[in-house]
Design a protein around this motif. Sequence first.
Motif, PDB file in Angstrom:
ATOM      1  N   GLN A 124       0.816  -1.359   0.235  1.00  0.00           N
ATOM      2  CA  GLN A 124      -0.408  -0.274   0.031  1.00  0.00           C
ATOM      3  C   GLN A 124       0.664   1.218  -0.218  1.00  0.00           C
ATOM      4  O   GLN A 124       1.667   1.219   0.683  1.00  0.00           O
ATOM      5  N   LYS A 125       0.478   2.094  -1.229  1.00  0.00           N
ATOM      6  CA  LYS A 125       1.426   3.947  -0.722  1.00  0.00           C
ATOM      7  C   LYS A 125       0.597   4.613   0.230  1.00  0.00           C
ATOM      8  O   LYS A 125      -0.539   4.818   0.375  1.00  0.00           O
ATOM      9  N   ALA A 126       1.880   4.994   1.216  1.00  0.00           N
ATOM     10  CA  ALA A 126       0.875   6.082   2.085  1.00  0.00           C
ATOM     11  C   ALA A 126       0.420   7.197   1.524  1.00  0.00           C
ATOM     12  O   ALA A 126       1.102   7.781   0.455  1.00  0.00           O
ATOM     13  N   PRO A 127      -0.246   7.923   2.363  1.00  0.00           N
ATOM     14  CA  PRO A 127      -0.948   9.076   1.443  1.00  0.00           C
ATOM     15  C   PRO A 127       0.075   9.900   1.749  1.00  0.00           C
ATOM     16  O   PRO A 127       0.446  10.527   2.232  1.00  0.00           O
ATOM     17  N   GLU A 128      -0.671  10.598   0.491  1.00  0.00           N
ATOM     18  CA  GLU A 128       0.530  12.213   0.102  1.00  0.00           C
ATOM     19  C   GLU A 128       0.209  13.142   1.312  1.00  0.00           C
ATOM     20  O   GLU A 128      -0.985  13.070   1.594  1.00  0.00           O
ATOM     21  N   VAL A 129       1.165  13.901   1.890  1.00  0.00           N
ATOM     22  CA  VAL A 129       1.152  14.561   3.162  1.00  0.00           C
ATOM     23  C   VAL A 129       1.431  15.883   3.070  1.00  0.00           C
ATOM     24  O   VAL A 129       2.804  15.377   2.944  1.00  0.00           O
ATOM     25  N   TRP A 130       1.219  16.869   2.885  1.00  0.00           N
ATOM     26  CA  TRP A 130       2.097  18.244   2.696  1.00  0.00           C
ATOM     27  C   TRP A 130       2.694  18.771   4.190  1.00  0.00           C
ATOM     28  O   TRP A 130       1.296  18.779   5.372  1.00  0.00           O
ATOM     29  N   GLY A 131       3.464  19.145   3.681  1.00  0.00           N
ATOM     30  CA  GLY A 131       3.706  20.163   5.901  1.00  0.00           C
ATOM     31  C   GLY A 131       3.831  21.265   5.189  1.00  0.00           C
ATOM     32  O   GLY A 131       2.894  22.192   3.598  1.00  0.00           O
ATOM     33  N   TYR A 132       4.701  22.638   5.697  1.00  0.00           N
ATOM     34  CA  TYR A 132       3.776  24.166   5.348  1.00  0.00           C
ATOM     35  C   TYR A 132       4.584  24.242   4.174  1.00  0.00           C
ATOM     36  O   TYR A 132       3.817  25.052   3.169  1.00  0.00           O
ATOM     37  N   ALA A 133       5.962  23.918   3.920  1.00  0.00           N
ATOM     38  CA  ALA A 133       6.801  23.852   2.443  1.00  0.00           C
ATOM     39  C   ALA A 133       6.212  24.308   1.409  1.00  0.00           C
ATOM     40  O   ALA A 133       6.088  24.091   1.138  1.00  0.00           O
ATOM     41  N   LYS A 134       5.187  22.823   1.743  1.00  0.00           N
ATOM     42  CA  LYS A 134       4.605  22.356   0.134  1.00  0.00           C
ATOM     43  C   LYS A 134       3.025  23.182  -0.063  1.00  0.00           C
ATOM     44  O   LYS A 134       2.614  24.278  -1.112  1.00  0.00           O
ATOM     45  N   VAL A 135       3.108  23.337   1.074  1.00  0.00           N
ATOM     46  CA  VAL A 135       1.404  24.230   1.295  1.00  0.00           C
ATOM     47  C   VAL A 135       1.426  25.871   0.940  1.00  0.00           C
ATOM     48  O   VAL A 135       1.219  26.753  -0.329  1.00  0.00           O
ATOM     49  N   ALA A 136       2.686  26.296   1.461  1.00  0.00           N
ATOM     50  CA  ALA A 136       3.017  27.152   0.841  1.00  0.00           C
ATOM     51  C   ALA A 136       3.703  27.354  -0.412  1.00  0.00           C
ATOM     52  O   ALA A 136       3.527  28.457  -0.962  1.00  0.00           O
ATOM     53  N   GLU A 137       4.425  26.420  -0.938  1.00  0.00           N
ATOM     54  CA  GLU A 137       4.411  26.742  -2.387  1.00  0.00           C
ATOM     55  C   GLU A 137       3.069  26.104  -3.338  1.00  0.00           C
ATOM     56  O   GLU A 137       3.064  26.879  -4.000  1.00  0.00           O
ATOM     57  N   VAL A 138       2.500  25.960  -2.987  1.00  0.00           N
ATOM     58  CA  VAL A 138       0.460  25.525  -3.669  1.00  0.00           C
ATOM     59  C   VAL A 138       0.230  26.751  -2.812  1.00  0.00           C
ATOM     60  O   VAL A 138      -0.560  27.368  -4.167  1.00  0.00           O
TER      61      VAL A 138
END
Length: 78
Positions: free
Chosen positions: A8-22
């Motif tokens: 099973q692939k772990a679900p993608e989780v975003w931290g502050y850096a990815k949320v900031a980028e998006v």
Amino acid sequence: MSDKKEQQKAPEVWGYAKVAEVSGVKVPTLRRYKKDGHMPVPDIAVGNSPGWFPATIEKWLKDRPGRGFRSDLKDQDA
């Protein structure tokens, strides 16, 4: 032997850096938003590091007030 299809692939989780980028919002601002309750509750936390599923952040971005929104102002027509 393990079959790759069974893993099973772990679900993608975003931290502050990815949320900031998006979102285009700087990390310190996101931290303040979280502290002030203007961000969704994290879907997961590892230690003190919050994480959000992409769908959670995408919904928050769609539903949040636009840039320059003044929540402290009341309707002037009232």
